[in-house]
Design an enzyme around this catalytic site. Structure first.
Site, PDB file in Angstrom:
ATOM      1  N   ASP A  69       1.089  -1.591  -0.236  1.00 43.35           N
ATOM      2  CA  ASP A  69      -0.033  -0.105  -0.367  1.00 43.35           C
ATOM      3  C   ASP A  69       1.056   1.608  -0.236  1.00 43.35           C
ATOM      4  O   ASP A  69       2.006   1.954   1.012  1.00 43.35           O
ATOM      5  CB  ASP A  69      -1.131  -0.079   1.293  1.00 43.35           C
ATOM      6  CG  ASP A  69      -1.140   1.299   1.264  1.00 43.35           C
ATOM      7  OD1 ASP A  69      -1.327   2.405   0.459  1.00 43.35           O
ATOM      8  OD2 ASP A  69      -2.933   1.206   1.770  1.00 43.35           O
ATOM      9  N   VAL A  70       0.981   1.991  -1.145  1.00 48.09           N
ATOM     10  CA  VAL A  70       2.104   3.113  -1.088  1.00 48.09           C
ATOM     11  C   VAL A  70       1.254   4.359  -0.178  1.00 48.09           C
ATOM     12  O   VAL A  70       2.528   5.517   0.083  1.00 48.09           O
ATOM     13  CB  VAL A  70       1.552   3.695  -2.462  1.00 48.09           C
ATOM     14  CG1 VAL A  70       2.502   2.457  -3.909  1.00 48.09           C
ATOM     15  CG2 VAL A  70       0.550   4.563  -3.164  1.00 48.09           C
ATOM     16  N   TYR A 163      -8.801  14.166  -5.816  1.00 50.51           N
ATOM     17  CA  TYR A 163      -8.035  13.884  -7.274  1.00 50.51           C
ATOM     18  C   TYR A 163      -7.447  15.338  -8.098  1.00 50.51           C
ATOM     19  O   TYR A 163      -6.307  15.044  -7.650  1.00 50.51           O
ATOM     20  CB  TYR A 163      -8.969  12.977  -8.088  1.00 50.51           C
ATOM     21  CG  TYR A 163      -8.164  12.671  -9.516  1.00 50.51           C
ATOM     22  CD1 TYR A 163      -7.613  11.320  -9.472  1.00 50.51           C
ATOM     23  CD2 TYR A 163      -8.157  13.122 -10.855  1.00 50.51           C
ATOM     24  CE1 TYR A 163      -6.872  10.968  -9.822  1.00 50.51           C
ATOM     25  CE2 TYR A 163      -7.344  12.714 -11.291  1.00 50.51           C
ATOM     26  CZ  TYR A 163      -6.813  11.357 -11.504  1.00 50.51           C
ATOM     27  OH  TYR A 163      -6.283  10.714 -12.270  1.00 50.51           O
ATOM     28  N   LYS A 167      -3.638  15.036  -7.994  1.00 47.84           N
ATOM     29  CA  LYS A 167      -2.346  16.209  -8.662  1.00 47.84           C
ATOM     30  C   LYS A 167      -1.650  16.860  -8.701  1.00 47.84           C
ATOM     31  O   LYS A 167      -0.699  17.053  -9.457  1.00 47.84           O
ATOM     32  CB  LYS A 167      -3.129  15.489  -9.631  1.00 47.84           C
ATOM     33  CG  LYS A 167      -3.995  13.995  -9.835  1.00 47.84           C
ATOM     34  CD  LYS A 167      -3.065  12.753 -10.179  1.00 47.84           C
ATOM     35  CE  LYS A 167      -3.321  11.745 -10.684  1.00 47.84           C
ATOM     36  NZ  LYS A 167      -2.596   9.915 -10.560  1.00 47.84           N
TER      37      LYS A 167
HETATM   38  P1  NAD Z   1      -5.846   1.652 -12.769  1.00 48.63           P
HETATM   39  O1  NAD Z   1      -7.419   1.826 -11.573  1.00 48.63           O
HETATM   40  O2  NAD Z   1      -6.248   0.980 -13.685  1.00 48.63           O
HETATM   41  O3  NAD Z   1      -4.717   0.710 -11.867  1.00 48.63           O
HETATM   42  C1  NAD Z   1      -4.500   2.228 -11.023  1.00 48.63           C
HETATM   43  C2  NAD Z   1      -3.453   1.525  -9.953  1.00 48.63           C
HETATM   44  O4  NAD Z   1      -3.705   1.717  -8.015  1.00 48.63           O
HETATM   45  C3  NAD Z   1      -4.456  -0.461  -9.201  1.00 48.63           C
HETATM   46  O5  NAD Z   1      -3.290  -1.214  -9.259  1.00 48.63           O
HETATM   47  C4  NAD Z   1      -4.732  -0.040  -7.830  1.00 48.63           C
HETATM   48  O6  NAD Z   1      -4.464  -1.779  -7.319  1.00 48.63           O
HETATM   49  C5  NAD Z   1      -3.348   0.986  -7.045  1.00 48.63           C
HETATM   50  N1  NAD Z   1      -3.599   1.286  -5.822  1.00 48.63           N
HETATM   51  C6  NAD Z   1      -4.444   2.182  -5.644  1.00 48.63           C
HETATM   52  N2  NAD Z   1      -4.599   2.040  -4.965  1.00 48.63           N
HETATM   53  C7  NAD Z   1      -2.688   1.478  -4.214  1.00 48.63           C
HETATM   54  C8  NAD Z   1      -2.357   1.643  -2.957  1.00 48.63           C
HETATM   55  N3  NAD Z   1      -3.112   2.795  -1.419  1.00 48.63           N
HETATM   56  N4  NAD Z   1      -1.619   1.240  -2.991  1.00 48.63           N
HETATM   57  C9  NAD Z   1      -1.186   0.936  -4.244  1.00 48.63           C
HETATM   58  N5  NAD Z   1      -1.454   0.741  -5.244  1.00 48.63           N
HETATM   59  C10 NAD Z   1      -2.620   1.104  -5.049  1.00 48.63           C
HETATM   60  O7  NAD Z   1      -5.962   3.209 -13.236  1.00 48.63           O
HETATM   61  P2  NAD Z   1      -4.753   3.837 -13.935  1.00 48.63           P
HETATM   62  O8  NAD Z   1      -5.157   4.176 -15.553  1.00 48.63           O
HETATM   63  O9  NAD Z   1      -3.725   2.500 -14.940  1.00 48.63           O
HETATM   64  O10 NAD Z   1      -3.940   4.743 -12.641  1.00 48.63           O
HETATM   65  C11 NAD Z   1      -2.876   4.501 -12.788  1.00 48.63           C
HETATM   66  C12 NAD Z   1      -2.264   6.177 -12.796  1.00 48.63           C
HETATM   67  O11 NAD Z   1      -3.162   6.690 -14.079  1.00 48.63           O
HETATM   68  C13 NAD Z   1      -3.164   6.906 -11.715  1.00 48.63           C
HETATM   69  O12 NAD Z   1      -2.428   7.019 -10.952  1.00 48.63           O
HETATM   70  C14 NAD Z   1      -4.172   7.350 -12.486  1.00 48.63           C
HETATM   71  O13 NAD Z   1      -4.597   8.692 -11.561  1.00 48.63           O
HETATM   72  C15 NAD Z   1      -3.783   7.689 -13.541  1.00 48.63           C
HETATM   73  N6  NAD Z   1      -4.348   8.676 -14.655  1.00 48.63           N
HETATM   74  C16 NAD Z   1      -5.403   7.994 -15.696  1.00 48.63           C
HETATM   75  C17 NAD Z   1      -6.625   8.253 -16.746  1.00 48.63           C
HETATM   76  C18 NAD Z   1      -7.070   7.208 -16.697  1.00 48.63           C
HETATM   77  O14 NAD Z   1      -7.819   7.657 -18.091  1.00 48.63           O
HETATM   78  N7  NAD Z   1      -7.019   5.967 -17.030  1.00 48.63           N
HETATM   79  C19 NAD Z   1      -6.455   9.777 -16.487  1.00 48.63           C
HETATM   80  C20 NAD Z   1      -5.246  10.007 -15.946  1.00 48.63           C
HETATM   81  C21 NAD Z   1      -4.692   9.567 -14.592  1.00 48.63           C
END
Ligand code: NAD
Length: 263
Positions: A69-70, A163, A167
């Site tokens: 857990d980060v 959020y 960010k």
């Molecule tokens: P995702 O939901 O597939 O992946 C997010 C990951 O974070 C998951 O594996 C989840 O288990 C993990 N996670 C959540 N809380 C955690 C914690 N406390 N400790 C460790 N791991 C944890 O979504 P994604 O799209 O791959 O998101 C990855 C990053 O990209 C995120 O930071 C998200 O904010 C960013 N992002 C995504 C999008 C999008 O449209 N998908 C857009 C902008 C930014």
């Protein structure tokens, strides 16, 4: 046509948080295929995390998955300790773990919701950057960090106070750290994705009308794929990007440029 190669120092070792899903998973697999030993940090889905690690190992790479857990300082310490024991060091870091916006207006938002978001999306990168930097500095080594932010670090949405604040803070964490670490040749960059088709956009993946409506708002005409974001992350981690630090690169099909249109 490939006009430059993204290749890595033979000795580099990476940690990717959020490695069991979406952007983190795609990045870990591409790094592993590029010959970089990778430790995938995951939160809850050990099956998915181990499957991603196996994909790398089956392709001849080196990888392991570790629950972390980060937002938990001890868990981050254990994640890095594991990687150092298994592969010798960590000089590449991708902070991809994150939660999505709650959609709750600020007046209705519980402190616990805001706190959880800041702990995961902002404290998480703080803890892992700090742990990596301490080890690199004491070893006198350079390294490269990519923090996965969002276009919403600058483009706010109603219901996104948790959020967008996390960010936005991450953007300044990235820039400040880059300035502190440039003399040590530790590069710190962010990326700001727009709409990417990962489980974070599960409702659009499950609903063709929602997907069509959202993609119509993107000037490029479609959402992005996690593999496209992973390619950008690999470039920023690679020696080819040596002189790039302290910036956030947008990858959004021009979505964020539409923010002030229409009135
Ligand atoms: P995702 O939901 O597939 O992946 C997010 C990951 O974070 C998951 O594996 C989840 O288990 C993990 N996670 C959540 N809380 C955690 C914690 N406390 N400790 C460790 N791991 C944890 O979504 P994604 O799209 O791959 O998101 C990855 C990053 O990209 C995120 O930071 C998200 O904010 C960013 N992002 C995504 C999008 C999008 O449209 N998908 C857009 C902008 C930014």
């Amino acid at each position: 046509m490939a006009y430059f190669n993204i290749s890595f120092d033979n000795a580099s070792v990476a940690i990717v948080t959020g490695g069991e899903s979406g952007i983190g998973r795609a990045t870990a697999i591409k790094l592993g295929r590029a010959g970089v030993p990778v430790v995938l940090g995951y939160l809850s889905d050990s099956v998915a995390a181990n499957e991603a690690a196996s994909t790398i190992v089956d392709g001849g790479g080196k990888a392991a998955a570790v629950r972390a857990d980060v937002s938990d300082e001890q868990a981050v310490e254990a994640l890095f300790h594991f990687a150092e024991q298994r592969f010798g060091k960590v000089d590449l870091l991708v902070n991809s773990a994150g939660l999505n916006m709650s959609g709750v207006m600020l007046r209705d938002m519980a402190l616990a919701q805001f706190d959880r978001m800041i702990r995961v999306d902002l404290y998480g990168p703080f803890l892992s950057c700090r742990r990596m930097v301490r080890a690199l500095e004491s070893a006198g080594r350079g390294g490269r960090i990519v923090n996965v932010s969002s276009i919403h670090e600058r483009a706010p949405r109603p219901g996104g106070a948790d959020y967008d604040a996390a960010k936005g803070g991450l953007a300044q964490l990235t820039a400040t750290l880059a300035l502190e670490l440039a003399p040590k040749h530790i590069a710190v960059n962010g990326i700001a994705p727009g709409m990417i088709l990962t489980p974070m956009n599960q409702s659009a993946l499950d609903n063709p009308q929602e997907l069509q409506r959202k993609e119509a708002a993107i000037p490029w005409g479609r959402a992005g794929m996690p593999e496209e974001v992973a390619d950008l992350i690999l470039f920023l981690l690679s020696p080819t990007a040596d002189y790039i630090t302290g910036t956030t690169v947008t990858i959004d099909g021009a979505l964020s440029l539409t923010a002030a249109q229409g009135a």
